[in-house]
Motif scaffolding. Sequence first.
Motif, PDB file in Angstrom:
ATOM      1  N   ILE A   1       0.819  -1.212   0.000  1.00 40.32           N
ATOM      2  CA  ILE A   1       0.000   0.000   0.000  1.00 40.32           C
ATOM      3  C   ILE A   1       0.858   1.270   0.000  1.00 40.32           C
ATOM      4  CG2 ILE A   1      -1.750   1.288   1.283  1.00 40.32           C
ATOM      5  CD1 ILE A   1      -2.836  -1.412   2.262  1.00 40.32           C
ATOM      6  N   PRO A   2       1.804   1.443   0.949  1.00 37.32           N
ATOM      7  CA  PRO A   2       2.596   2.690   0.921  1.00 37.32           C
ATOM      8  C   PRO A   2       3.459   2.820  -0.329  1.00 37.32           C
ATOM      9  CG  PRO A   2       3.475   1.161   2.553  1.00 37.32           C
ATOM     10  CD  PRO A   2       2.160   0.606   2.115  1.00 37.32           C
ATOM     11  N   PHE A   3       3.933   1.696  -0.878  1.00 35.08           N
ATOM     12  CA  PHE A   3       4.733   1.778  -2.101  1.00 35.08           C
ATOM     13  C   PHE A   3       3.878   2.256  -3.279  1.00 35.08           C
ATOM     14  CE2 PHE A   3       7.659  -1.139   0.155  1.00 35.08           C
ATOM     15  CZ  PHE A   3       8.851  -0.479  -0.082  1.00 35.08           C
ATOM     16  N   TYR A   4       2.622   1.799  -3.341  1.00 38.84           N
ATOM     17  CA  TYR A   4       1.730   2.256  -4.407  1.00 38.84           C
ATOM     18  C   TYR A   4       1.475   3.755  -4.287  1.00 38.84           C
ATOM     19  CZ  TYR A   4      -2.560   3.244  -6.926  1.00 38.84           C
ATOM     20  OH  TYR A   4      -3.500   3.816  -7.757  1.00 38.84           O
ATOM     21  N   VAL A   5       1.172   4.213  -3.073  1.00 39.69           N
ATOM     22  CA  VAL A   5       0.908   5.643  -2.863  1.00 39.69           C
ATOM     23  C   VAL A   5       2.160   6.457  -3.159  1.00 39.69           C
ATOM     24  CG1 VAL A   5       0.191   7.372  -1.185  1.00 39.69           C
ATOM     25  CG2 VAL A   5      -0.863   5.103  -1.152  1.00 39.69           C
ATOM     26  N   LEU A   6       3.318   5.934  -2.792  1.00 40.04           N
ATOM     27  CA  LEU A   6       4.578   6.635  -3.048  1.00 40.04           C
ATOM     28  C   LEU A   6       4.767   6.913  -4.533  1.00 40.04           C
ATOM     29  CD1 LEU A   6       7.479   7.613  -2.356  1.00 40.04           C
ATOM     30  CD2 LEU A   6       8.182   5.206  -2.475  1.00 40.04           C
ATOM     31  N   PHE A   7       4.601   5.896  -5.366  1.00 35.00           N
ATOM     32  CA  PHE A   7       4.834   6.083  -6.799  1.00 35.00           C
ATOM     33  C   PHE A   7       3.675   6.818  -7.469  1.00 35.00           C
ATOM     34  CE2 PHE A   7       7.874   2.697  -5.904  1.00 35.00           C
ATOM     35  CZ  PHE A   7       9.000   3.211  -6.543  1.00 35.00           C
ATOM     36  N   LEU A   8       2.484   6.753  -6.878  1.00 36.45           N
ATOM     37  CA  LEU A   8       1.381   7.563  -7.385  1.00 36.45           C
ATOM     38  C   LEU A   8       1.674   9.046  -7.176  1.00 36.45           C
ATOM     39  CD1 LEU A   8      -1.507   7.456  -8.606  1.00 36.45           C
ATOM     40  CD2 LEU A   8      -2.371   7.503  -6.249  1.00 36.45           C
ATOM     41  N   VAL A   9       2.182   9.382  -6.003  1.00 32.50           N
ATOM     42  CA  VAL A   9       2.549  10.765  -5.711  1.00 32.50           C
ATOM     43  C   VAL A   9       3.702  11.216  -6.604  1.00 32.50           C
ATOM     44  CG1 VAL A   9       3.531  12.290  -3.944  1.00 32.50           C
ATOM     45  CG2 VAL A   9       1.703  10.691  -3.335  1.00 32.50           C
ATOM     46  N   ARG A  10       4.691  10.345  -6.770  1.00 36.95           N
ATOM     47  CA  ARG A  10       5.830  10.697  -7.630  1.00 36.95           C
ATOM     48  C   ARG A  10       5.392  10.925  -9.069  1.00 36.95           C
ATOM     49  NH1 ARG A  10      10.993   6.833  -6.012  1.00 36.95           N
ATOM     50  NH2 ARG A  10      11.465   7.819  -3.996  1.00 36.95           N
ATOM     51  N   PHE A  11       4.465  10.100  -9.553  1.00 38.65           N
ATOM     52  CA  PHE A  11       3.997  10.272 -10.929  1.00 38.65           C
ATOM     53  C   PHE A  11       3.256  11.592 -11.098  1.00 38.65           C
ATOM     54  CE2 PHE A  11       0.490   9.764 -14.004  1.00 38.65           C
ATOM     55  CZ  PHE A  11       1.250   9.667 -15.167  1.00 38.65           C
ATOM     56  N   SER A  12       2.447  11.967 -10.101  1.00 38.79           N
ATOM     57  CA  SER A  12       1.689  13.212 -10.207  1.00 38.79           C
ATOM     58  C   SER A  12       2.597  14.436 -10.212  1.00 38.79           C
ATOM     59  CB  SER A  12       0.692  13.319  -9.046  1.00 38.79           C
ATOM     60  OG  SER A  12       1.360  13.546  -7.817  1.00 38.79           O
TER      61      SER A  12
END
Length: 259
Positions: free
Chosen positions: A140-151
């Motif tokens: 879960i935190p890894f998904y949110v991390l890369f979602l934030v980085r992509f944005s």
Amino acid sequence: MFSTYGDALGGIWATWWTKFAIWNLHQLPFQSSWIAAPYASEVPFLLAPVDHFIALLPNIVVGPVFAYNFVIVLSFVLSGLGMYFLVKELLENHLGEKSQSSNHLIIYLSALVAGAIFTFSPYHFVRAWQHWDLTQIQWIPFYVLFLVRFSRRKKARELVWALVFFALTLGTNAYYTLGLVFLTVIFVLVELVAAAIRRPKSLLWSLPLVLVGLVLGFTIYTNVIKPKVASYNQPLRDFMIYSLRPHNYLTPPVWNKYF
């Protein structure tokens, strides 16, 4: 064995069966003729196929109990690391622009504390005692991390990694996957509103996306979620027993033997 009796025994059996089906029978482990023989049946405790495949190598080398414990311990390690990198990423966007060493110290300490709180939370321990699939909160935190980085960086690499960790969550637990879907929808809506505030002209192309999302969400709720909820009849007593109250966030869990 790290876990207690109950569902954990079924998880260990499924861990053994995954290795036996692939290594000895040369077949996928999702069905077994050893259950309800001579008719094949779905394997009931194969709830987290991703983690069963992660456990395959230690299962072959050592055994199913070691493999079961290995994946649980790995979950605690990766959960802490994932939350550490997520909080570090978020804080660096606010404090990292300044060059003071004190800000860097605050970032690292805050990320370290957040990782420890997340991975050593009572929820994580309780799930580890019984439910192997629900223990795997590390994606879960890894998904949110890369979602934030992509944005923020708009690089395809970040999106690919976000999709990888979403797929790992999908192969681990349906509850967490549904939670990530809701989180992503909220995240996208917030990003669209923020972009519209910064550039009002972008509101013209963001509104159709919002409308499509609302229509899609209403359709899924009406045709998928609502029928399942309507058909689920749970006694009111269960809601009273298992629901949280405000003081539960501040006090140790009831099964803590020291309190």
